[in-house]
Design a protein around this motif. Structure first.
Motif, PDB file in Angstrom:
ATOM      1  N   UNK A  20       0.981  -1.332  -0.107  1.00  0.00           N
ATOM      2  CA  UNK A  20      -0.134  -0.050  -0.132  1.00  0.00           C
ATOM      3  C   UNK A  20       0.976   1.133  -0.224  1.00  0.00           C
ATOM      4  N   UNK A  21       2.322   1.057   0.544  1.00  0.00           N
ATOM      5  CA  UNK A  21       2.713   2.108   0.814  1.00  0.00           C
ATOM      6  C   UNK A  21       3.293   2.544  -1.275  1.00  0.00           C
ATOM      7  N   UNK A  22       3.215   1.852  -2.124  1.00  0.00           N
ATOM      8  CA  UNK A  22       3.576   2.683  -2.918  1.00  0.00           C
ATOM      9  C   UNK A  22       2.570   3.753  -3.250  1.00  0.00           C
ATOM     10  N   UNK A  23       0.817   3.624  -2.757  1.00  0.00           N
ATOM     11  CA  UNK A  23       0.334   4.549  -3.389  1.00  0.00           C
ATOM     12  C   UNK A  23       0.687   5.938  -2.981  1.00  0.00           C
ATOM     13  N   UNK A  24       2.176   6.082  -2.371  1.00  0.00           N
ATOM     14  CA  UNK A  24       1.442   7.080  -0.472  1.00  0.00           C
ATOM     15  C   UNK A  24       3.209   7.990  -1.354  1.00  0.00           C
ATOM     16  N   UNK A  25       3.197   8.639  -0.399  1.00  0.00           N
ATOM     17  CA  UNK A  25       4.938  10.510  -0.434  1.00  0.00           C
ATOM     18  C   UNK A  25       4.982   9.977   0.775  1.00  0.00           C
ATOM     19  N   UNK A  26       6.526  10.731   0.775  1.00  0.00           N
ATOM     20  CA  UNK A  26       6.711  11.542   2.265  1.00  0.00           C
ATOM     21  C   UNK A  26       5.872  12.388   2.484  1.00  0.00           C
ATOM     22  N   UNK A  27       5.380  12.893   3.456  1.00  0.00           N
ATOM     23  CA  UNK A  27       5.282  14.269   4.175  1.00  0.00           C
ATOM     24  C   UNK A  27       6.851  14.783   4.242  1.00  0.00           C
ATOM     25  N   UNK A  28       7.398  16.111   4.479  1.00  0.00           N
ATOM     26  CA  UNK A  28       7.774  16.391   4.696  1.00  0.00           C
ATOM     27  C   UNK A  28       7.640  17.821   6.410  1.00  0.00           C
ATOM     28  N   UNK A  29       8.284  17.005   7.076  1.00  0.00           N
ATOM     29  CA  UNK A  29       7.754  17.260   8.322  1.00  0.00           C
ATOM     30  C   UNK A  29       8.289  18.202   9.426  1.00  0.00           C
ATOM     31  N   UNK A  30       9.862  18.105   8.214  1.00  0.00           N
ATOM     32  CA  UNK A  30      10.829  19.634   8.984  1.00  0.00           C
ATOM     33  C   UNK A  30      11.957  19.799   9.062  1.00  0.00           C
ATOM     34  N   UNK A  31      12.565  20.815   9.567  1.00  0.00           N
ATOM     35  CA  UNK A  31      13.975  20.430   8.904  1.00  0.00           C
ATOM     36  C   UNK A  31      15.284  19.756   9.716  1.00  0.00           C
ATOM     37  N   UNK A  32      14.578  18.996  10.170  1.00  0.00           N
ATOM     38  CA  UNK A  32      15.635  18.533  12.068  1.00  0.00           C
ATOM     39  C   UNK A  32      14.852  17.508  12.091  1.00  0.00           C
ATOM     40  N   UNK A  33      16.540  16.537  11.855  1.00  0.00           N
ATOM     41  CA  UNK A  33      16.310  15.016  12.255  1.00  0.00           C
ATOM     42  C   UNK A  33      15.114  14.271  13.057  1.00  0.00           C
ATOM     43  N   UNK A  34      14.573  13.187  12.281  1.00  0.00           N
ATOM     44  CA  UNK A  34      13.725  12.691  13.667  1.00  0.00           C
ATOM     45  C   UNK A  34      13.892  11.362  12.876  1.00  0.00           C
ATOM     46  N   UNK A  35      13.065   9.839  13.384  1.00  0.00           N
ATOM     47  CA  UNK A  35      12.684   9.163  12.953  1.00  0.00           C
ATOM     48  C   UNK A  35      11.296   9.331  12.403  1.00  0.00           C
ATOM     49  N   UNK A  36      11.153   8.327  11.156  1.00  0.00           N
ATOM     50  CA  UNK A  36       9.705   8.624  10.272  1.00  0.00           C
ATOM     51  C   UNK A  36       8.707   8.587  11.454  1.00  0.00           C
ATOM     52  N   UNK A  37       7.614   9.382  11.101  1.00  0.00           N
ATOM     53  CA  UNK A  37       6.552   9.761  12.620  1.00  0.00           C
ATOM     54  C   UNK A  37       5.504   9.662  11.643  1.00  0.00           C
ATOM     55  N   UNK A  38       4.536   8.944  12.103  1.00  0.00           N
ATOM     56  CA  UNK A  38       2.716   9.078  11.125  1.00  0.00           C
ATOM     57  C   UNK A  38       1.924   9.535  12.161  1.00  0.00           C
ATOM     58  N   UNK A  39       1.056  10.194  11.324  1.00  0.00           N
ATOM     59  CA  UNK A  39      -0.008  10.292  12.052  1.00  0.00           C
ATOM     60  C   UNK A  39      -1.436   9.787  11.608  1.00  0.00           C
ATOM     61  N   UNK A  40      -1.787   9.391  12.309  1.00  0.00           N
ATOM     62  CA  UNK A  40      -3.598   8.348  11.783  1.00  0.00           C
ATOM     63  C   UNK A  40      -4.833   8.376  13.121  1.00  0.00           C
ATOM     64  N   UNK A  41      -5.061   7.592  12.786  1.00  0.00           N
ATOM     65  CA  UNK A  41      -6.705   7.663  12.932  1.00  0.00           C
ATOM     66  C   UNK A  41      -6.751   6.333  14.290  1.00  0.00           C
ATOM     67  N   UNK A  42      -6.244   5.411  14.323  1.00  0.00           N
ATOM     68  CA  UNK A  42      -5.787   4.069  14.902  1.00  0.00           C
ATOM     69  C   UNK A  42      -5.640   3.978  16.110  1.00  0.00           C
ATOM     70  N   UNK A  43      -6.309   4.383  17.122  1.00  0.00           N
ATOM     71  CA  UNK A  43      -5.952   4.512  18.776  1.00  0.00           C
ATOM     72  C   UNK A  43      -5.132   3.841  19.083  1.00  0.00           C
ATOM     73  N   UNK A  44      -5.834   2.378  18.211  1.00  0.00           N
ATOM     74  CA  UNK A  44      -4.358   1.212  18.872  1.00  0.00           C
ATOM     75  C   UNK A  44      -3.635   0.893  18.351  1.00  0.00           C
ATOM     76  N   UNK A  45      -3.036   1.448  17.764  1.00  0.00           N
ATOM     77  CA  UNK A  45      -1.357   1.413  17.334  1.00  0.00           C
ATOM     78  C   UNK A  45      -0.575   3.324  18.111  1.00  0.00           C
TER      79      UNK A  45
END
Length: 140
Positions: A60-85
């Protein structure tokens, strides 16, 4: 200290900040951590995931692009709608995850998500000073 909110640049001296809408994600170790939520890259999430992750890459990731979160290095961060995760709550129905296994799981089960590379980070005192100077419009 304020809770998670949306921030829009109002009177900020840095030109880079004038181009972004920020989501205040967390206060961590004396830092205010924010993500730019209106900057998308041309980079495929499938490629990014395969470059940084040992876990098999969900198709499913083939359909998505990376969003630029800002200029500081960080691990990948997900904003999402699944409380379980989630690892942190922005508001009801909007959550944050950094752990790669949690992100992989939320992607696989069909949660709605955006994945960010980088972030904005301020010393908490600097950030609160900017807020006191009305440098940012803050969502209610």
């Amino acid at each position: 200290m304020i809770e998670a909110k949306l921030l829009i640049a109002k009177n900020v001296p840095n030109e880079l900040h004038k181009l972004v809408v920020l989501s205040l994600v967390n206060f961590h170790e004396g830092k205010a951590i924010c993500l730019s939520i209106n900057q998308i890259t041309d980079t495929s999430l499938y490629k990014v995931w395969s470059d940084v992750n040992l876990i098999p890459v969900p198709d499913v990731l083939k359909e998505h692009k990376l969003h630029w979160g800002g200029p500081c290095n960080s691990p990948l961060i997900a904003l999402h709608n699944c409380k379980r995760y989630s690892e942190s709550t922005i508001c009801e129905g909007l959550y944050v995850s950094i752990d790669q296994k949690r992100i992989t799981n939320l992607v696989r089960v069909g949660c709605k998500f955006k994945i960010f590379g980088g972030c904005f980070s301020w010393d908490i005192n600097d950030f609160e000073s900017q807020l006191a100077l009305n440098s940012w419009l803050i969502s209610p």
